[in-house]
Write a protein that holds these residues in place. Structure first.
Motif, PDB file in Angstrom:
ATOM      1  N   UNK A 122      38.320  11.721  -8.401  1.00 15.44           N
ATOM      2  CA  UNK A 122      38.052  11.375  -7.009  1.00 15.44           C
ATOM      3  C   UNK A 122      36.992   9.832  -7.182  1.00 15.44           C
ATOM      4  N   UNK A 123      37.544   8.900  -6.557  1.00 12.36           N
ATOM      5  CA  UNK A 123      36.731   7.655  -6.577  1.00 12.36           C
ATOM      6  C   UNK A 123      35.904   7.570  -5.558  1.00 12.36           C
ATOM      7  N   UNK A 124      34.798   7.457  -5.414  1.00 11.82           N
ATOM      8  CA  UNK A 124      33.994   7.353  -4.189  1.00 11.82           C
ATOM      9  C   UNK A 124      33.146   5.983  -4.055  1.00 11.82           C
ATOM     10  N   UNK A 125      33.451   5.360  -2.866  1.00 12.38           N
ATOM     11  CA  UNK A 125      32.762   4.131  -2.794  1.00 12.38           C
ATOM     12  C   UNK A 125      31.989   4.090  -1.655  1.00 12.38           C
ATOM     13  N   UNK A 126      31.912   5.341  -0.720  1.00 14.37           N
ATOM     14  CA  UNK A 126      30.968   5.444   0.244  1.00 14.37           C
ATOM     15  C   UNK A 126      31.512   5.447   1.816  1.00 14.37           C
ATOM     16  N   UNK A 127      31.259   5.918   2.622  1.00 10.99           N
ATOM     17  CA  UNK A 127      31.715   6.024   4.212  1.00 10.99           C
ATOM     18  C   UNK A 127      32.327   7.706   4.268  1.00 10.99           C
ATOM     19  N   UNK A 128      32.365   7.811   5.736  1.00 14.70           N
ATOM     20  CA  UNK A 128      32.931   9.133   6.056  1.00 14.70           C
ATOM     21  C   UNK A 128      34.098   9.592   5.429  1.00 14.70           C
ATOM     22  N   UNK A 129      35.171   8.753   5.228  1.00 13.46           N
ATOM     23  CA  UNK A 129      36.386   9.290   4.761  1.00 13.46           C
ATOM     24  C   UNK A 129      36.124   9.445   3.128  1.00 13.46           C
ATOM     25  N   UNK A 130      35.402   8.799   2.464  1.00  9.77           N
ATOM     26  CA  UNK A 130      35.026   9.329   1.067  1.00  9.77           C
ATOM     27  C   UNK A 130      34.281  10.727   0.901  1.00  9.77           C
ATOM     28  N   UNK A 131      33.289  10.743   1.918  1.00 11.58           N
ATOM     29  CA  UNK A 131      32.948  11.982   2.040  1.00 11.58           C
ATOM     30  C   UNK A 131      33.878  13.124   2.182  1.00 11.58           C
ATOM     31  N   UNK A 132      34.548  12.868   2.991  1.00  8.79           N
ATOM     32  CA  UNK A 132      35.587  13.896   3.148  1.00  8.79           C
ATOM     33  C   UNK A 132      36.579  14.266   2.081  1.00  8.79           C
ATOM     34  N   UNK A 133      36.891  13.164   1.265  1.00  7.46           N
ATOM     35  CA  UNK A 133      37.693  13.256   0.256  1.00  7.46           C
ATOM     36  C   UNK A 133      36.780  14.063  -1.012  1.00  7.46           C
ATOM     37  N   UNK A 134      35.702  13.660  -0.991  1.00  8.44           N
ATOM     38  CA  UNK A 134      34.831  14.550  -1.999  1.00  8.44           C
ATOM     39  C   UNK A 134      34.853  16.036  -1.692  1.00  8.44           C
ATOM     40  N   UNK A 135      34.681  16.544  -0.351  1.00  8.96           N
ATOM     41  CA  UNK A 135      34.669  17.770  -0.027  1.00  8.96           C
ATOM     42  C   UNK A 135      35.931  18.349  -0.392  1.00  8.96           C
ATOM     43  N   UNK A 136      37.132  17.824  -0.156  1.00  6.83           N
ATOM     44  CA  UNK A 136      38.288  18.404  -0.819  1.00  6.83           C
ATOM     45  C   UNK A 136      38.237  18.651  -2.325  1.00  6.83           C
ATOM     46  N   UNK A 137      37.987  17.392  -2.885  1.00 11.04           N
ATOM     47  CA  UNK A 137      37.965  17.427  -4.209  1.00 11.04           C
ATOM     48  C   UNK A 137      36.989  18.534  -4.907  1.00 11.04           C
ATOM     49  N   UNK A 138      35.956  18.598  -4.070  1.00  4.80           N
ATOM     50  CA  UNK A 138      34.754  19.649  -4.571  1.00  4.80           C
ATOM     51  C   UNK A 138      35.458  21.151  -4.430  1.00  4.80           C
ATOM     52  N   UNK A 139      36.489  21.545  -3.535  1.00 10.35           N
ATOM     53  CA  UNK A 139      37.057  22.697  -3.535  1.00 10.35           C
ATOM     54  C   UNK A 139      38.036  22.857  -4.657  1.00 10.35           C
ATOM     55  N   UNK A 140      38.371  21.798  -5.179  1.00  7.86           N
ATOM     56  CA  UNK A 140      39.506  22.106  -6.462  1.00  7.86           C
ATOM     57  C   UNK A 140      38.608  22.113  -7.605  1.00  7.86           C
ATOM     58  N   UNK A 141      37.407  21.641  -7.709  1.00  8.15           N
ATOM     59  CA  UNK A 141      36.456  21.967  -9.000  1.00  8.15           C
ATOM     60  C   UNK A 141      36.309  23.393  -9.432  1.00  8.15           C
ATOM     61  N   UNK A 142      36.299  24.183  -8.511  1.00  8.95           N
ATOM     62  CA  UNK A 142      36.044  25.370  -9.196  1.00  8.95           C
ATOM     63  C   UNK A 142      37.368  26.302  -9.458  1.00  8.95           C
ATOM     64  N   UNK A 143      38.617  25.633  -9.642  1.00 12.52           N
ATOM     65  CA  UNK A 143      39.837  26.216  -9.808  1.00 12.52           C
ATOM     66  C   UNK A 143      40.065  26.268 -11.349  1.00 12.52           C
ATOM     67  N   UNK A 144      40.107  27.354 -11.889  1.00 13.31           N
ATOM     68  CA  UNK A 144      40.120  27.329 -13.434  1.00 13.31           C
ATOM     69  C   UNK A 144      41.134  26.488 -14.178  1.00 13.31           C
ATOM     70  N   UNK A 145      42.161  25.845 -13.603  1.00 13.11           N
ATOM     71  CA  UNK A 145      43.080  25.147 -14.517  1.00 13.11           C
ATOM     72  C   UNK A 145      42.952  23.627 -13.985  1.00 13.11           C
ATOM     73  N   UNK A 146      41.777  23.427 -13.396  1.00 13.39           N
ATOM     74  CA  UNK A 146      41.593  22.018 -12.819  1.00 13.39           C
ATOM     75  C   UNK A 146      40.154  21.526 -13.556  1.00 13.39           C
TER      76      UNK A 146
END
Length: 875
Positions: free
Chosen positions: A666-690
C-alpha cells in the motif's frame, strides 16, 4: 368465354373493370364497405402462384413471392426510423410498431393508387397474413418464455384486488360504450355481446412491456413495480382464458367442444408434457454436455405442433404456442439459447409483417360512419381511463400514496401484442367490423403512447431515507459488519473480485456481507424474465463467450460463502442501458447501506499479457459512480487475480485450494483517499496468507523548502490561508491514522511499515519500480486535484485516466512495467456545490452515456467539509 358482369344491386356503389377478365364490385352495408371480385377464369389457387399474366401486364412480377419480399423490406424500412423517433420520445416499442403499420395502411399512404396496386395488391394479402400469423405464433411462444409464473407465489390481496377490479371495470365500460357505438338493443343483445372483445382487450396488461418500462424508469425493485408485475401476470393469464372462451363462443366448431378441448390440452401440457419435457431436455443435454441445434429444432417444431392442436380445437394457434412457452423448463439454459437464436429474426424481421397487416385494416375514416365524433372521443377517453381509475381507487383503499396509486394505474394501462392480437382475432372472426376495430386500435395506441412519457416526467419512486452511519471503511474499521457491493460484467470480473474478497479477513467481530451485482445491458432482445431478478441469479447466454459461464459467476460467490465462516453473499442482476446503469449501482448501494463499492476496470488482461479495452461504456459508468456514489468506491485493475482461483466446472462440491502467501503493498502519500486505502489494506493484514507492506512517502529536505500544497487561488476559489488550514487538518488526520495503524500492527509479523524519503514524482516512480517484482497487489488512494501534493510534481502530465488518479493511472499504464493488480480507493465525502453554500452530494448529468466522457471530473474539483459538527451529525 365471354365475361359476364355481375348484376348491380341497390347497395352497389361502383363496379370497376381494371382488365377484360376481372371485375371489382364495391357494396355498402351496415358494417362498412365490402369489396368483391369476379375473375372469368378457373384455376387452382396456391399461396405462391397467381394466374398467368400477359406480357403486356404492367405488373412485371407475376408471382406473389417478389411482392412479399418487397412488403417485408418496406415494413422493416419504415419501422426503423419510427422506432428511433419513439425511442427518443421515450415511447414504448409497441407504439412504434403500431404506427409503422398504420402509416402504410389506408390511414397513411395506403390509399395511394401506386401503393395499392404495386406494393399491397389485394390478391396477395393472403401471403402477407400467412407469414404474419407465423411470426405471431413464434412471438407468443417467446412471450410465454418470458412469463415468470414464480411471481404468482408473491400474490397478495392488493395485487389480486387491482387485477380483478381492473377486469370488472374494463368489462363494464367496454360493453356499455360498444353498445352505444354500434347502437344495439342492449349489452346482452346479439350484437351487444360482441363487445366482449373490447372488454378482454382493455383488461389485458402486457407483462413483458410493463417490465421493460419499469426497468427504464428504475421502478423495478420498488413496491409499485412489484405490485404492478404481479397484477399484470394475473391480468394476462385471465385475458388468455377469456380469449379462449370468447373464441369458442363465436366459433363455428362448437362452443363446448372448443372450450373443453383447449382447457383439457392446457391441463395436459402442464401436468404431463411439462415434467416430460424437463426430463427429456435435461437428459439429452446431460448426455451431450451441451445444447445442440437438434434440441433447438425440436423445441421450435413443438411450437408448431401445439399451435396446430389448439387451432384444430377451435381456439387460436397462438394459444398453443403460448402454452408451450410457459411449460419450458424453468431456469434451463435452453430458454436463453432459444431467445438468442430466434428473437432478433422474429421481432425485427417477421413481426413488422403482423403490424403491417393490422395497419392495412386500420382506416381512420371508418370510425365516423354513422357515429358522432364526440361519442368516438368519449369512447377513447373512457377506454384509456378505465384501468387508471379502478387501480387508483383500489390503491387508496390499501393506503398507497395518491401519487404512487396514479403511477400504478398508468402502469396497469400498458398494452402490448396480446391486446392487438385479441382485436385482430375479433376482426378475423367478423365479430368486430371496420369501425369497432379501428376505435379499439386507436384506444390501444393512445393509452400505450401516454404511459411511459407521463411516468418519466411526473413520477419518481417514493424512497424511505436510509440512515447509513458507515459510508466509509474508516468508520467501519475492525468492528461491525463490512458491507460491500461488488459489480461484475463478466466471469473474469467475478473471479478477480472474489479473490480480493477472500483476503478481507472476515471475523466474528467484523463479518463480511457481499452484494454481487451482475450488470447486463438492456437491449431490445433482453428477456423480461432477467429484468425481474431480485435475490436469485439469472443471466442470458449471449452475454458470455460460453452460455454456461453465467452459472459460474454465481458459483464463484457461492463458493466464497462456503469457504468462509463469516461471509454472506447475495447475487442480484441489474439490467439497464449503459447511460443509466450508474443509477442502479448507486441505488443498490444506498438501499443495502454498503460501505464500499468495487468496480472492475474497463481494461482486462489478455492471453498475451496486455491490457485491452473491453467496452468504453464501462469507463463512463465508473467515472459517474465515483462522482455520485453514496459510499466509498474502489476500482480493481485485474492483472491476474482471477487466475488465482479456478472456478469449479462441476458444481459446488469442488473445494478451493488456498494459494501461497501473497504480497500486498500500500503506497501512502496522504489525504482522505489514502487513509481509506490504508483502512482496506489494514483489514487484509490479518489474513494468514497475506503479507502486507505499507510504504509511506515522506517529503525530503528539497521538497520541504516549498509548500506541500498548491498556492494561489484553487479551483474552488480558496485563499492561500484556507489551503494552508486544509493541509494542516489533512496532515493531522494522516498522523493519527498512521499512528493507530502502526501501534495496533506492531506485533504482527505479516505487516511491515516503511517510510521512503522522496523529493518529487520521479523519485516516487523509482521507489515503486524497485518494488514492482515483489508484490501481487498494489493498493493506492485516488487522490485529489484540488490539494495535490508537490511530491507528485512532474507526474500530472502522465494522467490519462481520471478514474484511477495520478498514481493509480501510472501503475495501471501499459508503459509501466508493473505486473501486479491495482486497487484504487476513493473515500466518500460530502461536497459543496460550486454555486451553493449547502453541503450535498455531487451529481453528474444522467444523460452521459454512449461514447461520451465527462469533461472535468466534479470529484477532482471537490472541497471537503471538515466541520466536526457535520461529521458528528452524519454519525
Amino acid at each position: 368465354m365471354a365475361f359476364r358482369t355481375p348484376a348491380a344491386t341497390n347497395s352497389t356503389l361502383a363496379i370497376l373493370r381494371p382488365s377484360p377478365d376481372l371485375a371489382i364490385v364495391l357494396n355498402k352495408n351496415g358494417g362498412g364497405i365490402n369489396i368483391c371480385s369476379w375473375k372469368n377464369r378457373t384455376t387452382m389457387f396456391t399461396p405462391f402462384q397467381s394466374p398467368p399474366v400477359r406480357t403486356t401486364d404492367p405488373h412485371v412480377a407475376g408471382t406473389s413471392f417478389p411482392f412479399f419480399l418487397m412488403q417485408l423490406f418496406i415494413g422493416n424500412a419504415v419501422f426503423r426510423p419510427v422506432f428511433s423517433l419513439a425511442k427518443f420520445l421515450r415511447i414504448p416499442r409497441f407504439v412504434a410498431q403500431m404506427l409503422s403499420g398504420i402509416l402504410l395502411g389506408p390511414s397513411g399512404i395506403g390509399e395511394n393508387l401506386l401503393v395499392r396496386g404495386f406494393i399491397f395488391p389485394y390478391r396477395y394479402a393472403l401471403v402477407l397474413e400467412s407469414f404474419a400469423n407465423l411470426a405471431l405464433v413464434y412471438n407468443m411462444f417467446l412471450v410465454g418464455l418470458e412469463m415468470d409464473l414464480s411471481l404468482m407465489k408473491r400474490v397478495g390481496s392488493k395485487a389480486l384486488s387491482i387485477a380483478i377490479t381492473g377486469i370488472l371495470f374494463s368489462f363494464a365500460v367496454a360493453m356499455f360504450f360498444y353498445s352505444e357505438v354500434v347502437k344495439t338493443d342492449g349489452i346482452f343483445s346479439k350484437e351487444g355481446i360482441k363487445g366482449v372483445f373490447w372488454a378482454v382487450t382493455l383488461s389485458a396488461t402486457n407483462f413483458s412491456d410493463l417490465v421493460r418500462i419499469l426497468s427504464d424508469l428504475k421502478l423495478l425493485r420498488t413496491e409499485i413495480g412489484k405490485t404492478a408485475m404481479v397484477a399484470a401476470i394475473i391480468s394476462d393469464l385471465l385475458a388468455w382464458l377469456h380469449l379462449i372462451l370468447i373464441v369458442s363462443i363465436f366459433t363455428a366448431v362448437g362452443n363446448i367442444w372448443a372450450w373443453a378441448t383447449t382447457i383439457t390440452f392446457g391441463i395436459f401440457c402442464w401436468f404431463i408434457v411439462r415434467p416430460f419435457l424437463s426430463w427429456a431436455i435435461s437428459r439429452a443435454t446431460k448426455a451431450k454436455k451441451r445444447v445442440t441445434d437438434n434440441h433447438i429444432t425440436f423445441i421450435l417444431a413443438g411450437v408448431l405442433l401445439c399451435g396446430l392442436i389448439t387451432d384444430l380445437s377451435g381456439a387460436h394457434a397462438i394459444v398453443g404456442a403460448f402454452m408451450f412457452g410457459i411449460i419450458m423448463p424453468e431456469g434451463h439454459i435452453i430458454r436463453d439459447l432459444i431467445v438468442e437464436k430466434i428473437h432478433n429474426f422474429i421481432s425485427a424481421i417477421l413481426m413488422p409483417l403482423f403490424f403491417l397487416s393490422s395497419g392495412l385494416r386500420f382506416n381512420f375514416s371508418h370510425m365516423f360512419i354513422g357515429t358522432s365524433p364526440l361519442l368516438i372521443v368519449g369512447t377513447v377517453i373512457a377506454n384509456c381511463a378505465t384501468k387508471i381509475i379502478s387501480t387508483y381507487l383500489v390503491s387508496l383503499i390499501y393506503g398507497v400514496p395518491p401519487k404512487d396509486g396514479l403511477a400504478l394505474g398508468l402502469l396497469m394501462n400498458t398494452k402490448g401484442i396480446l391486446a392487438q392480437v385479441i382485436v385482430n382475432v375479433g376482426r378475423d372472426m367478423k365479430v368486430l367490423d371496420n369501425k369497432t376495430f379501428t376505435i379499439m386500435m386507436l384506444s390501444l395506441l393512445v393509452m400505450t403512447c401516454l404511459t411511459k412519457p407521463i411516468l418519466y416526467l411526473t413520477h419518481k419512486p417514493t424512497r424511505i431515507p436510509r440512515q447509513n452511519k458507515k459510508r466509509t471503511i474508516e468508520k467501519v474499521k475492525q468492528h461491525g459488519e463490512f458491507r460491500i457491493l461488488a459489480c461484475v460484467h463478466n466471469l473474469q470480473n467475478a473471479l478477480s473480485i472474489t479473490n480480493l474478497m477472500r483476503a478481507c479477513n472476515p471475523t466474528s467481530n467484523s463479518p463480511l456481507c457481499i452484494f454481487a451485482m451482475h450488470l447486463v445491458e438492456l437491449t431490445g432482445r433482453t428477456a423480461a424474465s432477467i429484468l425481474i431478478t431480485n435475490n436469485e441469479y439469472r443471466t442470458r447466454g449471449d452475454q458470455f463467450n460460453n452460455a454456461e459461464s453465467g452459472t459460474h459467476i454465481v458459483n464463484a460467490f457461492e463458493h466464497l460463502e462456503e469457504e468462509k465462516s463469516f461471509v454472506r453473499t447475495h447475487t442480484v442482476t441489474a439490467v439497464s442501458p449503459y447511460d443509466t446503469m450508474h443509477d442502479d449501482i448507486c441505488s443498490m448501494a444506498e438501499d443495502k447501506c454498503v460501505s464500499f463499492i468495487i468496480l472492475p476496470y474497463h481494461r482486462q488482461l489478455t492471453a498475451t499479457g496486455t491490457m485491452e479495452k473491453v467496452n468504453d461504456e464501462f469507463a463512463n459508468i465508473n467515472q459517474i459512480v465515483l462522482t455520485t456514489a453514496p459510499c466509498s468506491v474502489g476500482i480493481l485493475v485485474d492483472r491476474g487475480m482471477g487466475a488465482l482461483h479456478i472456478a469449479s466446472q462441476h458444481g459446488p462440491g469442488d473445494s478451493y485450494v488456498a494459494p501461497k502467501r501473497k504480497q500486498v503493498v500500500m503506497f501512502f502519500l496522504g489525504g482522505a483517499d489514502d487513509r481509506e486505502a490504508l483502512m482496506y489494506a489494514w483489514r487484509m493484514g490479518g489474513y494468514p496468507n497475506i503479507e502486507l507492506t505499507v510504504v509511506r512517502f515522506v517529503a525530503g529536505e528539497e521538497a520541504s523548502r516549498v509548500q506541500m500544497y498548491q498556492k494561489g487561488t484553487g479551483v474552488d476559489g480558496e485563499s492561500e490561508l484556507e489551503e494552508e488550514l486544509t493541509w494542516q487538518r489533512e496532515k493531522e488526520k494522516d498522523s493519527e491514522c498512521l499512528y493507530e495503524f502502526t501501534f495496533k500492527t506492531m506485533n504482527l509479523s505479516s505487516v511491515t511499515y516503511i517510510e521512503k524519503v522522496v523529493n518529487d514524482g520521479s523519485e516516487i516512480i523509482t521507489v515503486i519500480k524497485d518494488l514492482e517484482d515483489k508484490y501481487d497487489l498494489c493498493i493506492v488512494g485516488r487522490g485529489e486535484l484540488g490539494v495535490k501534493s508537490k511530491l507528485l510534481k512532474g507526474l500530472s502530465d502522465w494522467e490519462s485516466c481520471q478514474e484511477l488518479g495520478i498514481i493509480g493511472d501510472i501503475l495501471a499504464s501499459s508503459n509501466f512495467s508493473l505486473r501486479s493488480s491495482v486497487l484504487v480507493v476513493q473515500q466518500y465525502c460530502n461536497v459543496l456545490d460550486l454555486n451553493s453554500d449547502s453541503p450535498k452530494l455531487a451529481t453528474a448529468p444522467s444523460h452521459i452515456g454512449a461514447g461520451k466522457t465527462i469533461g472535468v471530473d466534479p470529484f477532482m474539483t471537490r472541497k471537503r467539509i471538515y466541520n466536526d459538527d457535520d461529521e458528528a451529525n452524519e454519525d
